[in-house]
Design an enzyme around this catalytic site. Structure first.
Site, PDB file in Angstrom:
ATOM      1  N   LYS A  81      -4.435   7.155   6.134  1.00  0.00           N
ATOM      2  CA  LYS A  81      -4.521   7.033   7.381  1.00  0.00           C
ATOM      3  C   LYS A  81      -6.087   7.536   7.733  1.00  0.00           C
ATOM      4  O   LYS A  81      -6.220   8.493   7.773  1.00  0.00           O
ATOM      5  CB  LYS A  81      -3.498   7.524   8.427  1.00  0.00           C
ATOM      6  CG  LYS A  81      -3.781   6.763   9.882  1.00  0.00           C
ATOM      7  CD  LYS A  81      -3.139   7.815  10.870  1.00  0.00           C
ATOM      8  CE  LYS A  81      -4.233   8.640  11.438  1.00  0.00           C
ATOM      9  NZ  LYS A  81      -5.261   8.105  12.182  1.00  0.00           N
ATOM     10  N   GLU A 102      -6.774  20.964   4.977  1.00  0.00           N
ATOM     11  CA  GLU A 102      -8.159  21.374   5.046  1.00  0.00           C
ATOM     12  C   GLU A 102      -8.650  21.530   6.521  1.00  0.00           C
ATOM     13  O   GLU A 102      -8.683  20.190   7.152  1.00  0.00           O
ATOM     14  CB  GLU A 102      -8.882  20.272   4.208  1.00  0.00           C
ATOM     15  CG  GLU A 102      -8.472  20.156   2.899  1.00  0.00           C
ATOM     16  CD  GLU A 102      -8.955  21.505   2.105  1.00  0.00           C
ATOM     17  OE1 GLU A 102      -9.987  22.082   2.702  1.00  0.00           O
ATOM     18  OE2 GLU A 102      -8.640  21.718   0.897  1.00  0.00           O
ATOM     19  N   CYS A 147     -16.882  20.962   8.442  1.00  0.00           N
ATOM     20  CA  CYS A 147     -16.181  22.092   8.772  1.00  0.00           C
ATOM     21  C   CYS A 147     -16.584  23.351   7.892  1.00  0.00           C
ATOM     22  O   CYS A 147     -16.548  24.443   8.320  1.00  0.00           O
ATOM     23  CB  CYS A 147     -14.772  21.798   7.704  1.00  0.00           C
ATOM     24  SG  CYS A 147     -15.261  20.938   6.171  1.00  0.00           S
ATOM     25  N   GLU A 150     -14.953  26.949  16.388  1.00  0.00           N
ATOM     26  CA  GLU A 150     -15.651  25.819  15.996  1.00  0.00           C
ATOM     27  C   GLU A 150     -16.219  24.869  16.944  1.00  0.00           C
ATOM     28  O   GLU A 150     -15.276  24.273  17.637  1.00  0.00           O
ATOM     29  CB  GLU A 150     -14.760  25.005  14.942  1.00  0.00           C
ATOM     30  CG  GLU A 150     -15.238  24.073  14.048  1.00  0.00           C
ATOM     31  CD  GLU A 150     -14.300  23.391  13.191  1.00  0.00           C
ATOM     32  OE1 GLU A 150     -13.444  22.863  13.655  1.00  0.00           O
ATOM     33  OE2 GLU A 150     -14.665  23.348  12.081  1.00  0.00           O
TER      34      GLU A 150
HETATM   35  P1  NAD Z   1      -8.411  15.593  14.110  1.00  0.00           P
HETATM   36  O1  NAD Z   1      -7.370  16.917  13.595  1.00  0.00           O
HETATM   37  O2  NAD Z   1      -8.509  15.143  15.641  1.00  0.00           O
HETATM   38  O3  NAD Z   1      -8.088  14.373  13.330  1.00  0.00           O
HETATM   39  C1  NAD Z   1      -7.855  14.238  12.039  1.00  0.00           C
HETATM   40  C2  NAD Z   1      -6.919  13.186  11.710  1.00  0.00           C
HETATM   41  O4  NAD Z   1      -5.534  13.560  12.043  1.00  0.00           O
HETATM   42  C3  NAD Z   1      -7.213  11.792  12.264  1.00  0.00           C
HETATM   43  O5  NAD Z   1      -6.963  10.696  11.185  1.00  0.00           O
HETATM   44  C4  NAD Z   1      -5.915  11.708  13.548  1.00  0.00           C
HETATM   45  O6  NAD Z   1      -5.840  10.512  13.683  1.00  0.00           O
HETATM   46  C5  NAD Z   1      -5.080  12.437  12.691  1.00  0.00           C
HETATM   47  N1  NAD Z   1      -4.141  12.740  13.573  1.00  0.00           N
HETATM   48  C6  NAD Z   1      -4.130  13.343  15.003  1.00  0.00           C
HETATM   49  N2  NAD Z   1      -3.040  13.329  15.764  1.00  0.00           N
HETATM   50  C7  NAD Z   1      -2.093  13.599  14.562  1.00  0.00           C
HETATM   51  C8  NAD Z   1      -0.743  13.943  14.447  1.00  0.00           C
HETATM   52  N3  NAD Z   1       0.018  14.401  15.630  1.00  0.00           N
HETATM   53  N4  NAD Z   1      -0.144  13.911  13.392  1.00  0.00           N
HETATM   54  C9  NAD Z   1      -0.682  13.392  12.225  1.00  0.00           C
HETATM   55  N5  NAD Z   1      -2.147  13.075  12.148  1.00  0.00           N
HETATM   56  C10 NAD Z   1      -2.695  13.142  13.410  1.00  0.00           C
HETATM   57  O7  NAD Z   1      -9.746  16.055  13.495  1.00  0.00           O
HETATM   58  P2  NAD Z   1     -11.103  15.282  13.693  1.00  0.00           P
HETATM   59  O8  NAD Z   1     -11.578  15.573  14.983  1.00  0.00           O
HETATM   60  O9  NAD Z   1     -11.046  14.084  13.133  1.00  0.00           O
HETATM   61  O10 NAD Z   1     -11.863  16.140  12.687  1.00  0.00           O
HETATM   62  C11 NAD Z   1     -12.682  17.305  12.834  1.00  0.00           C
HETATM   63  C12 NAD Z   1     -11.921  18.487  12.265  1.00  0.00           C
HETATM   64  O11 NAD Z   1     -11.778  18.414  10.918  1.00  0.00           O
HETATM   65  C13 NAD Z   1     -12.582  19.810  12.275  1.00  0.00           C
HETATM   66  O12 NAD Z   1     -12.042  20.697  12.972  1.00  0.00           O
HETATM   67  C14 NAD Z   1     -13.243  20.002  10.952  1.00  0.00           C
HETATM   68  O13 NAD Z   1     -13.259  21.402  10.634  1.00  0.00           O
HETATM   69  C15 NAD Z   1     -12.025  19.411  10.031  1.00  0.00           C
HETATM   70  N6  NAD Z   1     -12.506  19.053   8.838  1.00  0.00           N
HETATM   71  C16 NAD Z   1     -12.018  19.869   7.770  1.00  0.00           C
HETATM   72  C17 NAD Z   1     -12.386  19.599   6.464  1.00  0.00           C
HETATM   73  C18 NAD Z   1     -12.146  20.644   5.409  1.00  0.00           C
HETATM   74  O14 NAD Z   1     -12.422  20.285   4.104  1.00  0.00           O
HETATM   75  N7  NAD Z   1     -11.589  21.744   5.846  1.00  0.00           N
HETATM   76  C19 NAD Z   1     -13.212  18.550   6.004  1.00  0.00           C
HETATM   77  C20 NAD Z   1     -13.477  17.870   7.298  1.00  0.00           C
HETATM   78  C21 NAD Z   1     -13.243  18.194   8.688  1.00  0.00           C
END
Ligand code: NAD
Length: 492
Positions: A184, A259, A293, A391
């Site tokens: 997804k 992650e 991140c 963050e």
């Molecule tokens: P997000 O948590 O809003 O969304 C991530 C994914 O989760 C999306 O595909 C979203 O549609 C899905 N999602 C949303 N609600 C959900 C639910 N209830 N159940 C299951 N899936 C759901 O994050 P974002 O805004 O897309 O990305 C930014 C964040 O990602 C930042 O906090 C960043 O630090 C983190 N990130 C971490 C890494 C790492 O390797 N540690 C890498 C990239 C990004």
């Protein structure tokens, strides 16, 4: 690959189930180009009912894929890598439009995906220890060994900041391990993943092994996590959603890899090469407009070189060329969405209100409809302020003085997160001391955030659970089973 030409009047299919593309049963999403704030494409998406169909297909495909020879799975991964390489220019162009990344950033994203599929194709043929010859046990009456097997159907959920990288880091090891998958993508950036899904399909994987579900996180993401037919969830995203994923998975005692976010430190020691340290600071907080991140947005500088570092860093940040990725001169693109732009600007205002001093930036880019925020540097940042602790996920750096290693370690570790750290020093001893003392999953010394598929990725504390990449990335999609046999008990 069936190429996708963005045409907003013709929604593209974002749902691939059992080898068949369809409109799915969800809403039609509009995908926006963040550099222009204009619609870029429309996408048909999945609903939770499509998750049920995809799980059914993935479960049906699982036994044959799980027991296929490692060489067969490796050959499929190699063809995926070749397909990405062949479509590299189109993928880069799409990434630039959908994410606003300058060309050099989009190329890194796509190049890393190729390297990851190649790496796991190689690893699985070397590392698939189906039945380990033996494990020494302290009793001559028994033979012991272990089996490593695919953990089943994997639900893979990724964010928008590095769509190709985060997808490849999950899909490649999951397929290599013998899992069948549901992927997804994030709502904001599904276009390169749709292209990647065509490439994966063209690589000749059996129907149902790889399924794509573009859709809303709250519906499709949640349905993937909660579905009893999903054996393992691998999630990259925010801490807020990560906690929900973990709680939902806990209801079925389902294994999860997480992650999550970071608030990482760059530690600039007094003996560091100043120009290199400034370069590390720029790359650590303005690459991908700070939407990383692993952003090292807390910059700790030893007091002797603080004024010189601050002067050079602020001048370099102010000189960065910000804009739409139309020309090679652009060094930093927009934020991904208006929501993200407003969020970052509100953090900047909160920083000012808390008494931090904004030395440069701190604004939307004048005269632009796109979601740009200028490279921002704060000095004298209060320890308890939101810009120091949370963050931000934007181009905002916070400077801080330290007196000695002990103070640098204390400040750097004083965070809920523990993803990465960068250390700038010419002393091997100091590098060793700092690397050992920092509560993080990754440390870069005098080097920008170089990533190899061979090394691990992941954090400590609230930055997540588990590791991606390297053999650890493969293990995340495998289960271990040991077999102990009474010697002499066999008739054949
Ligand atoms: P997000 O948590 O809003 O969304 C991530 C994914 O989760 C999306 O595909 C979203 O549609 C899905 N999602 C949303 N609600 C959900 C639910 N209830 N159940 C299951 N899936 C759901 O994050 P974002 O805004 O897309 O990305 C930014 C964040 O990602 C930042 O906090 C960043 O630090 C983190 N990130 C971490 C890494 C790492 O390797 N540690 C890498 C990239 C990004």
């Amino acid at each position: 690959m069936t190429m996708m030409t963005p045409d907003i009047s013709q929604p593209v299919y974002g749902v691939l189930i059992n080898g068949v593309w369809s409109a799915g049963q969800g809403e039609v999403f509009t995908v926006v180009n963040p550099s222009t704030a204009q619609p870029l494409a429309t996408v048909h998406t999945a609903s939770s009912a499509d998750v049920n169909l995809a799980v059914e297909a993935a479960r049906k495909a699982l036994p044959a894929w799980k027991h296929a020879s490692p060489q067969h799975r490796a050959d499929c991964l190699k063809r995926i890598a070749q397909g990405i390489a062949a479509a590299k220019d189109e993928l880069v162009a799409m990434q630039m439009q959908n994410s606003g990344k300058p060309a050099f950033e989009a190329e890194l994203d796509v190049g890393d995906a190729i390297a990851t599929f190649e790496y796991y194709a190689d690893l699985i043929t070397r590392d698939d220890r189906q039945l380990e010859a033996s494990v020494d046990v302290p009793d001559d009456g028994f033979d012991a060994g272990y089996l490593l097997e695919a953990c089943g159907v994997a639900g893979l959920i990724v964010p928008w900041n590095f769509p190709m990288v985060t997808t490849a880091w999950k899909v490649a090891p999951a397929l290599a391990a013998g899992c069948t998958v549901l992927l997804k993508p994030a709502e904001l950036t599904p276009l390169t993943e749709i292209m990647l899904a065509h490439i994966i399909q063209d690589a000749g994987l059996p129907a149902g092994v790889f399924n794509l579900l573009v859709g809303a996180g709250s519906e499709v993401g949640a349905a993937i996590v909660e579905h009893p037919g999903i054996d393992k969830v691998s999630f990259t995203g925010s801490n807020a959603v990560g906690r929900k994923v973990m709680a939902a998975a806990a209801r079925q005692t389902k294994p999860v890899s997480l992650e999550l976010g970071g608030k990482s430190a760059l530690i600039v020691c007094g003996d560091a090469d100043l120009d290199n340290a400034v370069d590390l600071a720029l790359k650590g907080v303005y690459f991908n407009a700070g939407q990383m991140c692993s952003a090292t947005s807390r910059i700790l500088v030893e007091e002797g070189i603080y004024p010189a570092f601050r002067e050079k860093f602020v001048a370099a940040a102010a000189a960065l060329v910000v804009g739409a990725p139309d020309t090679d001169a652009v060094e930093m693109g927009p934020l991904i969405s208006e929501t993200q732009q407003k969020r970052v600007l509100s953090y900047i205002e909160a920083g000012k209100a808390a008494g931090a001093v904004c030395l440069t930036g701190g604004q939307a880019l004048a005269g632009q409809a796109g979601f740009f925020v200028t490279p921002t540097v704060f000095d004298r940042v209060p320890d308890d302020s939101a810009i120091w602790r949370e963050e931000i996920f934007g181009p905002v750096a916070c400077l801080r003085i330290f007196k000695d290693d002990a103070e640098a370690i204390r400040i750097a570790n004083d965070s809920d997160f523990g993803l990465v750290a960068t250390v700038a020093t010419r002393s091997q001893q100091r590098a060793n001391t700092l690397a050992r003392a920092l509560h993080v999953g990754m440390v870069w010394v005098n080097s920008p955030q170089v990533i190899f598929p061979h090394t691990s990725w992941g954090g400590m504390k609230q930055s997540g659970i588990g590791r991606e990449l390297g053999p650890w990335g493969l293990r995340a999609f495998q289960q271990l089973k040991h077999v102990v046999t009474l010697k002499g008990s066999m008739a054949d």
